[in-house]
Design a protein around this motif. Sequence first.
Motif, PDB file in Angstrom:
ATOM      1  N   VAL A 392       0.832  -1.202   0.000  1.00  0.00           N
ATOM      2  CA  VAL A 392       0.000   0.000   0.000  1.00  0.00           C
ATOM      3  C   VAL A 392       0.870   1.257   0.000  1.00  0.00           C
ATOM      4  CG1 VAL A 392      -1.631   1.363   1.384  1.00  0.00           C
ATOM      5  CG2 VAL A 392      -2.037  -1.076   1.024  1.00  0.00           C
ATOM      6  N   GLU A 393       1.929   1.256   0.806  1.00  0.00           N
ATOM      7  CA  GLU A 393       2.838   2.406   0.835  1.00  0.00           C
ATOM      8  C   GLU A 393       3.549   2.559  -0.510  1.00  0.00           C
ATOM      9  OE1 GLU A 393       4.914   5.739   2.088  1.00  0.00           O
ATOM     10  OE2 GLU A 393       3.089   4.783   2.848  1.00  0.00           O
ATOM     11  N   SER A 394       3.918   1.442  -1.119  1.00  0.00           N
ATOM     12  CA  SER A 394       4.562   1.482  -2.433  1.00  0.00           C
ATOM     13  C   SER A 394       3.619   2.040  -3.490  1.00  0.00           C
ATOM     14  CB  SER A 394       5.024   0.074  -2.830  1.00  0.00           C
ATOM     15  OG  SER A 394       5.409   0.021  -4.183  1.00  0.00           O
ATOM     16  N   LEU A 395       2.365   1.640  -3.414  1.00  0.00           N
ATOM     17  CA  LEU A 395       1.363   2.152  -4.356  1.00  0.00           C
ATOM     18  C   LEU A 395       1.210   3.662  -4.197  1.00  0.00           C
ATOM     19  CD1 LEU A 395      -2.024   0.626  -5.299  1.00  0.00           C
ATOM     20  CD2 LEU A 395      -1.991   2.928  -4.352  1.00  0.00           C
ATOM     21  N   TYR A 396       1.111   4.117  -2.956  1.00  0.00           N
ATOM     22  CA  TYR A 396       0.956   5.554  -2.680  1.00  0.00           C
ATOM     23  C   TYR A 396       2.146   6.344  -3.223  1.00  0.00           C
ATOM     24  CZ  TYR A 396       0.875   9.919  -0.017  1.00  0.00           C
ATOM     25  OH  TYR A 396       0.912  11.240   0.346  1.00  0.00           O
ATOM     26  N   GLN A 397       3.345   5.903  -2.887  1.00  0.00           N
ATOM     27  CA  GLN A 397       4.546   6.615  -3.329  1.00  0.00           C
ATOM     28  C   GLN A 397       4.703   6.564  -4.854  1.00  0.00           C
ATOM     29  OE1 GLN A 397       6.295   8.561  -1.510  1.00  0.00           O
ATOM     30  NE2 GLN A 397       5.570   7.964   0.528  1.00  0.00           N
ATOM     31  N   GLY A 398       4.348   5.426  -5.440  1.00  0.00           N
ATOM     32  CA  GLY A 398       4.490   5.267  -6.878  1.00  0.00           C
ATOM     33  C   GLY A 398       3.518   6.121  -7.679  1.00  0.00           C
ATOM     34  N   LEU A 399       2.326   6.353  -7.128  1.00  0.00           N
ATOM     35  CA  LEU A 399       1.308   7.121  -7.846  1.00  0.00           C
ATOM     36  C   LEU A 399       1.301   8.597  -7.467  1.00  0.00           C
ATOM     37  CD1 LEU A 399      -1.679   4.587  -7.822  1.00  0.00           C
ATOM     38  CD2 LEU A 399      -0.012   5.019  -9.633  1.00  0.00           C
ATOM     39  N   LEU A 400       2.034   8.956  -6.433  1.00  0.00           N
ATOM     40  CA  LEU A 400       2.071  10.341  -5.964  1.00  0.00           C
ATOM     41  C   LEU A 400       2.460  11.329  -7.084  1.00  0.00           C
ATOM     42  CD1 LEU A 400       1.508  11.771  -3.237  1.00  0.00           C
ATOM     43  CD2 LEU A 400       3.973  11.697  -2.810  1.00  0.00           C
ATOM     44  N   PRO A 401       3.438  11.008  -7.919  1.00  0.00           N
ATOM     45  CA  PRO A 401       3.806  11.957  -8.979  1.00  0.00           C
ATOM     46  C   PRO A 401       2.697  12.210  -9.996  1.00  0.00           C
ATOM     47  CG  PRO A 401       5.552  10.333  -8.637  1.00  0.00           C
ATOM     48  CD  PRO A 401       4.358   9.856  -7.882  1.00  0.00           C
ATOM     49  N   TYR A 402       1.751  11.272 -10.120  1.00  0.00           N
ATOM     50  CA  TYR A 402       0.658  11.418 -11.080  1.00  0.00           C
ATOM     51  C   TYR A 402      -0.565  12.102 -10.462  1.00  0.00           C
ATOM     52  CZ  TYR A 402       3.372   7.810 -13.479  1.00  0.00           C
ATOM     53  OH  TYR A 402       4.376   7.103 -14.087  1.00  0.00           O
ATOM     54  N   SER A 403      -0.550  12.284  -9.173  1.00  0.00           N
ATOM     55  CA  SER A 403      -1.733  12.741  -8.454  1.00  0.00           C
ATOM     56  C   SER A 403      -1.963  14.233  -8.593  1.00  0.00           C
ATOM     57  CB  SER A 403      -1.621  12.371  -6.973  1.00  0.00           C
ATOM     58  OG  SER A 403      -0.576  13.105  -6.364  1.00  0.00           O
ATOM     59  N   HIS A 404      -3.142  14.667  -8.167  1.00  0.00           N
ATOM     60  CA  HIS A 404      -3.526  16.078  -8.234  1.00  0.00           C
ATOM     61  C   HIS A 404      -3.073  16.787  -6.958  1.00  0.00           C
ATOM     62  CE1 HIS A 404      -5.647  19.687  -9.109  1.00  0.00           C
ATOM     63  NE2 HIS A 404      -6.629  19.492  -8.264  1.00  0.00           N
ATOM     64  N   ASN A 405      -2.054  17.605  -7.063  1.00  0.00           N
ATOM     65  CA  ASN A 405      -1.509  18.369  -5.929  1.00  0.00           C
ATOM     66  C   ASN A 405      -1.043  17.477  -4.778  1.00  0.00           C
ATOM     67  OD1 ASN A 405      -2.045  20.727  -7.327  1.00  0.00           O
ATOM     68  ND2 ASN A 405      -4.061  21.003  -6.377  1.00  0.00           N
ATOM     69  N   LYS A 406      -0.793  16.199  -5.073  1.00  0.00           N
ATOM     70  CA  LYS A 406      -0.343  15.226  -4.072  1.00  0.00           C
ATOM     71  C   LYS A 406      -1.315  15.132  -2.891  1.00  0.00           C
ATOM     72  CE  LYS A 406       4.532  15.658  -5.310  1.00  0.00           C
ATOM     73  NZ  LYS A 406       5.918  15.848  -4.842  1.00  0.00           N
ATOM     74  N   ALA A 407      -2.584  15.392  -3.163  1.00  0.00           N
ATOM     75  CA  ALA A 407      -3.595  15.436  -2.099  1.00  0.00           C
ATOM     76  C   ALA A 407      -4.325  14.108  -1.961  1.00  0.00           C
ATOM     77  CB  ALA A 407      -4.603  16.545  -2.373  1.00  0.00           C
ATOM     78  N   SER A 408      -4.756  13.822  -0.722  1.00  0.00           N
ATOM     79  CA  SER A 408      -5.487  12.602  -0.394  1.00  0.00           C
ATOM     80  C   SER A 408      -6.809  12.937   0.273  1.00  0.00           C
ATOM     81  CB  SER A 408      -4.664  11.721   0.552  1.00  0.00           C
ATOM     82  OG  SER A 408      -3.447  11.323  -0.047  1.00  0.00           O
ATOM     83  N   TYR A 409      -7.719  11.969   0.218  1.00  0.00           N
ATOM     84  CA  TYR A 409      -9.003  12.068   0.920  1.00  0.00           C
ATOM     85  C   TYR A 409      -8.796  11.557   2.336  1.00  0.00           C
ATOM     86  CZ  TYR A 409     -13.990  11.133   1.850  1.00  0.00           C
ATOM     87  OH  TYR A 409     -15.262  11.090   2.383  1.00  0.00           O
ATOM     88  N   LEU A 410      -9.013  12.396   3.330  1.00  0.00           N
ATOM     89  CA  LEU A 410      -8.637  12.069   4.701  1.00  0.00           C
ATOM     90  C   LEU A 410      -9.440  10.928   5.306  1.00  0.00           C
ATOM     91  CD1 LEU A 410      -7.874  15.621   6.142  1.00  0.00           C
ATOM     92  CD2 LEU A 410      -6.327  13.957   5.077  1.00  0.00           C
ATOM     93  N   ASN A 411     -10.609  10.633   4.753  1.00  0.00           N
ATOM     94  CA  ASN A 411     -11.380   9.494   5.260  1.00  0.00           C
ATOM     95  C   ASN A 411     -10.835   8.157   4.787  1.00  0.00           C
ATOM     96  OD1 ASN A 411     -13.320  10.684   6.919  1.00  0.00           O
ATOM     97  ND2 ASN A 411     -14.673  11.165   5.209  1.00  0.00           N
ATOM     98  N   GLY A 412      -9.833   8.182   3.885  1.00  0.00           N
ATOM     99  CA  GLY A 412      -9.353   6.920   3.327  1.00  0.00           C
ATOM    100  C   GLY A 412      -7.864   6.702   3.415  1.00  0.00           C
ATOM    101  N   ILE A 413      -7.201   7.369   4.367  1.00  0.00           N
ATOM    102  CA  ILE A 413      -5.747   7.249   4.455  1.00  0.00           C
ATOM    103  C   ILE A 413      -5.319   7.362   5.914  1.00  0.00           C
ATOM    104  CG2 ILE A 413      -5.332   9.731   4.139  1.00  0.00           C
ATOM    105  CD1 ILE A 413      -2.885   8.929   2.402  1.00  0.00           C
TER     106      ILE A 413
END
Length: 454
Positions: A392-413
């Motif tokens: 899960v951490e690898s997925l997050y770090q790997g997709l972070l460069p493609y994300s919008h403003n590196k932002a997450s939904y706080l109810n799911g992280i």
Amino acid sequence: MIKDLEAKLGSRIITPDHEAYDEKRKVWNGAIDRKPYAIVVCDTEEDVAAAVKLATEKNLNIAIRGGGHHVAGTAVCDDGLMIDLSEMRKVEVDPEKKIAFVEGGATLADIDKATQNFELATPTGTVSETGVAGLALSGGMGYLRGKYGLTCDNIVGAHVVTSKGELLEVSETQHSDLFWAIRGGGGNFGIVTKFMFQLHKVGPAVLALDVMYDYKDAKAILLQAQEYLKQAPDEVSFNITAAELPPVPFLPEALHHKKVVMLTGMYAGEPEQGEKVIEQLRQMAEPLADHTGIIPYVELQSKLDAMVPDSVPVYGTSLYFKELDEKTIDAVLGKIDSAPAPTALVQLWALGGQMNKIPVDATPFAVRDASFILLVDMMAMGVDEKICEKWVESLYQGLLPYSHNKASYLNGIGLSENVTKTAYAVNYDRLVAVKKNYDPGNVFRFNHNIDPTK
């Protein structure tokens, strides 16, 4: 100290030697195994206020349980006081004013059952056993997001117990700074013992999208979904889920262990009019199954419950995307393909409509211009938890460069200072100011915390 607690809170106190202690300290995520010093099972707002006062007097950490569904297990802490609102589940409806009065321990099912008696609803989530408090305080996304916005957008008032144990009524005209902060700022500012939610005409029957495709068509489906979203009416909200089907008796044997892409959603308007609108979503490839149809709204709201069972160790993460271009899609699918077990649940929810029409500073919820949100839950069933956590951490770090403003939904992280600041973006400093006013000692910190000292 236990005797002091029992003297002031009586039978509502559950201590480690109580027969119900282990059951009461459990939360949805089986990876969480924390042992509070004591648990207060509250029946009234006065119980909540008394528990807060006693915890601060005795210098005990506080965790607040509504539904206990956050992946980070924020409802329970070690060695502190767990303030349990799960018995406070009353929902009252004013059908004339279209307002629901909802106690802080209510679940989404409690709300839907009460409001659908009047063919009304407020936007919530997609799993009926979720507690509304945590969901609403940090956003709240469900099938009504396109037409009526987020759960937090529909809060029109609340009762809040502060860090001093004071009970405040908040609204646009009463403690307006606190009212602004609780509509997306999380549980940082107090314990919400009662919500007032705006209701809308919904149901009792709705058009529910439910199509299953072969996973081999995933890229084509995601590309088409991005194009569809650009012209989709506000009435349509849909989720795309990639998963491997389990070998369960109610599925045909040919689908056992089959990797699939599921499109689920809703048309929030006249069902007959919606059939033509969602037709394209049902024809993005050759369906393996299509159960789209008109069903009761309450049935739709509980349809996904089985996909998130209780007491299973879960590791989750989340990111927003501005656009699903080919590079982003390839990166997402590559991560899905690398999952170490068949129990990964990867969802991409289409965002738009009313939730993205609200100004960024109208509420603390700052991500109002993304087109998709990624929600990942990896259930550690038949595989080592550390392996799941690492993936899960690898997925997050790997997709972070493609994300919008590196932002997450706080109810799911999980909890992280950087994740919190990034999610609130331009609203963070204003939230710090409200925090300093209502909780300068950071009593309410077992959450995506806004630290008033920083």
